[in-house]
Scaffold this motif. Structure first.
Motif, PDB file in Angstrom:
ATOM      1  N   CYS A 184     105.729  -4.938  27.551  1.00 30.48           N
ATOM      2  CA  CYS A 184     104.869  -4.951  28.740  1.00 30.48           C
ATOM      3  C   CYS A 184     105.083  -6.206  29.575  1.00 30.48           C
ATOM      4  CB  CYS A 184     103.407  -4.846  28.332  1.00 30.48           C
ATOM      5  SG  CYS A 184     102.944  -3.216  27.803  1.00 30.48           S
ATOM      6  N   PHE A 185     105.149  -7.346  28.921  1.00 35.19           N
ATOM      7  CA  PHE A 185     105.261  -8.618  29.621  1.00 35.19           C
ATOM      8  C   PHE A 185     106.523  -8.685  30.474  1.00 35.19           C
ATOM      9  CE2 PHE A 185     106.734 -13.059  29.751  1.00 35.19           C
ATOM     10  CZ  PHE A 185     105.689 -13.613  30.457  1.00 35.19           C
ATOM     11  N   THR A 186     107.630  -8.169  29.959  1.00 40.79           N
ATOM     12  CA  THR A 186     108.879  -8.252  30.713  1.00 40.79           C
ATOM     13  C   THR A 186     108.838  -7.426  31.995  1.00 40.79           C
ATOM     14  OG1 THR A 186     109.846  -6.508  29.354  1.00 40.79           O
ATOM     15  CG2 THR A 186     110.315  -8.788  28.716  1.00 40.79           C
ATOM     16  N   CYS A 187     107.920  -6.472  32.096  1.00 40.65           N
ATOM     17  CA  CYS A 187     107.777  -5.706  33.341  1.00 40.65           C
ATOM     18  C   CYS A 187     107.197  -6.555  34.466  1.00 40.65           C
ATOM     19  CB  CYS A 187     106.887  -4.484  33.115  1.00 40.65           C
ATOM     20  SG  CYS A 187     107.629  -3.254  32.052  1.00 40.65           S
ATOM     21  N   PHE A 188     106.591  -7.680  34.121  1.00 41.20           N
ATOM     22  CA  PHE A 188     105.971  -8.551  35.108  1.00 41.20           C
ATOM     23  C   PHE A 188     106.789  -9.812  35.364  1.00 41.20           C
ATOM     24  CE2 PHE A 188     102.528  -6.144  33.099  1.00 41.20           C
ATOM     25  CZ  PHE A 188     102.028  -5.501  34.221  1.00 41.20           C
ATOM     26  N   THR A 189     107.997  -9.873  34.841  1.00 37.94           N
ATOM     27  CA  THR A 189     108.859 -11.033  35.087  1.00 37.94           C
ATOM     28  C   THR A 189     109.885 -10.683  36.145  1.00 37.94           C
ATOM     29  OG1 THR A 189     110.415 -10.442  33.331  1.00 37.94           O
ATOM     30  CG2 THR A 189     108.581 -11.882  32.729  1.00 37.94           C
ATOM     31  N   ASP A 190     110.333 -11.687  36.842  1.00 38.58           N
ATOM     32  CA  ASP A 190     111.331 -11.475  37.887  1.00 38.58           C
ATOM     33  C   ASP A 190     112.196 -12.724  37.981  1.00 38.58           C
ATOM     34  OD1 ASP A 190     112.743 -10.240  39.905  1.00 38.58           O
ATOM     35  OD2 ASP A 190     110.975  -9.744  41.083  1.00 38.58           O
ATOM     36  N   SER A 191     113.306 -12.592  38.662  1.00 39.23           N
ATOM     37  CA  SER A 191     114.201 -13.731  38.838  1.00 39.23           C
ATOM     38  C   SER A 191     114.780 -13.690  40.238  1.00 39.23           C
ATOM     39  CB  SER A 191     115.329 -13.698  37.803  1.00 39.23           C
ATOM     40  OG  SER A 191     116.152 -12.575  38.013  1.00 39.23           O
ATOM     41  N   TYR A 192     115.234 -14.824  40.661  1.00 38.08           N
ATOM     42  CA  TYR A 192     115.936 -14.910  41.928  1.00 38.08           C
ATOM     43  C   TYR A 192     116.989 -15.997  41.805  1.00 38.08           C
ATOM     44  CZ  TYR A 192     112.942 -18.950  42.795  1.00 38.08           C
ATOM     45  OH  TYR A 192     112.299 -20.155  42.692  1.00 38.08           O
ATOM     46  N   ARG A 193     118.030 -15.833  42.577  1.00 40.93           N
ATOM     47  CA  ARG A 193     119.143 -16.790  42.572  1.00 40.93           C
ATOM     48  C   ARG A 193     119.103 -17.545  43.897  1.00 40.93           C
ATOM     49  NH1 ARG A 193     123.783 -16.591  39.335  1.00 40.93           N
ATOM     50  NH2 ARG A 193     123.120 -14.526  38.679  1.00 40.93           N
ATOM     51  N   THR A 194     119.118 -18.835  43.815  1.00 44.04           N
ATOM     52  CA  THR A 194     119.086 -19.653  45.027  1.00 44.04           C
ATOM     53  C   THR A 194     120.491 -19.852  45.575  1.00 44.04           C
ATOM     54  OG1 THR A 194     119.152 -21.663  43.690  1.00 44.04           O
ATOM     55  CG2 THR A 194     116.977 -20.856  44.342  1.00 44.04           C
ATOM     56  N   SER A 195     120.574 -20.430  46.743  1.00 40.95           N
ATOM     57  CA  SER A 195     121.886 -20.620  47.382  1.00 40.95           C
ATOM     58  C   SER A 195     122.787 -21.553  46.586  1.00 40.95           C
ATOM     59  CB  SER A 195     121.695 -21.155  48.802  1.00 40.95           C
ATOM     60  OG  SER A 195     120.983 -22.364  48.768  1.00 40.95           O
ATOM     61  N   ASP A 196     122.196 -22.411  45.737  1.00 43.72           N
ATOM     62  CA  ASP A 196     123.027 -23.302  44.917  1.00 43.72           C
ATOM     63  C   ASP A 196     123.508 -22.619  43.635  1.00 43.72           C
ATOM     64  OD1 ASP A 196     120.657 -23.215  43.547  1.00 43.72           O
ATOM     65  OD2 ASP A 196     120.282 -25.376  43.587  1.00 43.72           O
ATOM     66  N   GLY A 197     123.164 -21.338  43.436  1.00 47.63           N
ATOM     67  CA  GLY A 197     123.676 -20.573  42.301  1.00 47.63           C
ATOM     68  C   GLY A 197     122.800 -20.556  41.068  1.00 47.63           C
ATOM     69  N   TYR A 198     121.710 -21.288  41.064  1.00 44.94           N
ATOM     70  CA  TYR A 198     120.830 -21.319  39.896  1.00 44.94           C
ATOM     71  C   TYR A 198     119.913 -20.101  39.888  1.00 44.94           C
ATOM     72  CZ  TYR A 198     122.252 -26.115  39.079  1.00 44.94           C
ATOM     73  OH  TYR A 198     122.984 -27.245  38.828  1.00 44.94           O
ATOM     74  N   VAL A 199     119.687 -19.561  38.704  1.00 43.07           N
ATOM     75  CA  VAL A 199     118.759 -18.451  38.534  1.00 43.07           C
ATOM     76  C   VAL A 199     117.424 -19.021  38.095  1.00 43.07           C
ATOM     77  CG1 VAL A 199     118.261 -16.325  37.253  1.00 43.07           C
ATOM     78  CG2 VAL A 199     120.607 -16.866  37.906  1.00 43.07           C
ATOM     79  N   HIS A 200     116.370 -18.636  38.781  1.00 37.41           N
ATOM     80  CA  HIS A 200     115.019 -19.072  38.452  1.00 37.41           C
ATOM     81  C   HIS A 200     114.222 -17.851  38.010  1.00 37.41           C
ATOM     82  CE1 HIS A 200     115.551 -23.080  40.248  1.00 37.41           C
ATOM     83  NE2 HIS A 200     116.292 -22.443  41.142  1.00 37.41           N
ATOM     84  N   TYR A 201     113.436 -18.015  36.945  1.00 34.56           N
ATOM     85  CA  TYR A 201     112.623 -16.928  36.410  1.00 34.56           C
ATOM     86  C   TYR A 201     111.156 -17.254  36.621  1.00 34.56           C
ATOM     87  CZ  TYR A 201     116.844 -15.403  34.021  1.00 34.56           C
ATOM     88  OH  TYR A 201     118.105 -14.980  33.746  1.00 34.56           O
ATOM     89  N   GLY A 202     110.366 -16.212  36.717  1.00 33.97           N
ATOM     90  CA  GLY A 202     108.934 -16.413  36.852  1.00 33.97           C
ATOM     91  C   GLY A 202     108.176 -15.152  36.497  1.00 33.97           C
ATOM     92  N   VAL A 203     106.870 -15.288  36.486  1.00 35.58           N
ATOM     93  CA  VAL A 203     105.975 -14.173  36.217  1.00 35.58           C
ATOM     94  C   VAL A 203     105.318 -13.788  37.535  1.00 35.58           C
ATOM     95  CG1 VAL A 203     103.935 -13.430  34.928  1.00 35.58           C
ATOM     96  CG2 VAL A 203     105.568 -14.994  33.876  1.00 35.58           C
ATOM     97  N   ALA A 204     105.303 -12.501  37.830  1.00 42.66           N
ATOM     98  CA  ALA A 204     104.702 -12.028  39.069  1.00 42.66           C
ATOM     99  C   ALA A 204     103.186 -12.188  39.009  1.00 42.66           C
ATOM    100  CB  ALA A 204     105.064 -10.569  39.305  1.00 42.66           C
TER     101      ALA A 204
END
Length: 185
Positions: free
Chosen positions: A64-84
């Motif tokens: 269930c928890f993973t359904c509320f997580t998301d990620s985005y990649r910034t212009s410098d190439g790093y992937v950031h994760y978070g909880v919606a």
């Protein structure tokens, strides 16, 4: 190939991808790996029942928890994760506006169906059945054979018709910039 066939094929592949992404394979693998050990291959003592129950609860929470997580990649190439959250992603580790990643009703629908699919996988596993309800009769065995495909078809249809645009833990966004424009659709 006709464009209708291509559209159906692409939609089917997309639906299968959503199924793979929405039911965390690591969680299911961990459950399938630990369940025979914790259930003593279906011959449970009281401690085995508590440990197996804890495994099922923790694994269900993970699905269930993973359904509320998301990620985005910034212009410098790093992937950031978070909880919606209602306001966007948390923790907000960048100066970008992440309000397009806020919670949606679809997140709860996907979490519910992921929980249902995992529940069927875990509670109808042969070791779990032998541990918690060993007196399951012949009608119960028919139930064990029929329920998983039915739940799988229903969940597959829901995941195909209402795809998730989240890129949770283990499924980072492929874009070099955040996919906020895709989330707006």
């Amino acid at each position: 190939m006709s464009t209708t066939f291509k559209a159906i094929r692409d939609r089917t592949y997309s639906g299968v991808g959503d199924l793979i992404r929405l039911l965390p394979t690591g969680t299911v693998f961990l459950f399938q790996f630990l369940n025979p050990v914790l259930t003593n291959n279906g011959h449970c003592l009281l401690i085995n029942k508590y440990l197996t129950g804890a495994l099922i609860v923790i694994s269900a929470f993970s699905c269930c928890f993973t359904c509320f997580t998301d990620s985005y990649r910034t212009s410098d190439g790093y992937v950031h994760y978070g909880v919606a959250t209602m306001k966007g992603l948390w923790p907000d580790s960048s100066s970008k506006n992440l309000s397009s990643y806020r919670l949606r009703v679809g997140d709860f629908v996907h979490a519910f169906f992921s929980l249902i699919v995992f529940s069927v996988i875990s509670l109808l596993d042969a070791n779990t059945v032998n541990c918690f309800y060993p007196g399951f009769g012949s009608t119960g065995k028919i139930f064990l054979m029929v329920l998983p495909p039915v739940i799988g078809v229903i969940s597959g249809l829901v995941f195909t018709v209402f795809p998730s645009r989240r890129h949770g833990i283990g499924n980072p966004s492929e874009n070099n910039e955040d996919n906020a424009s895709e989330m707006e659709k």
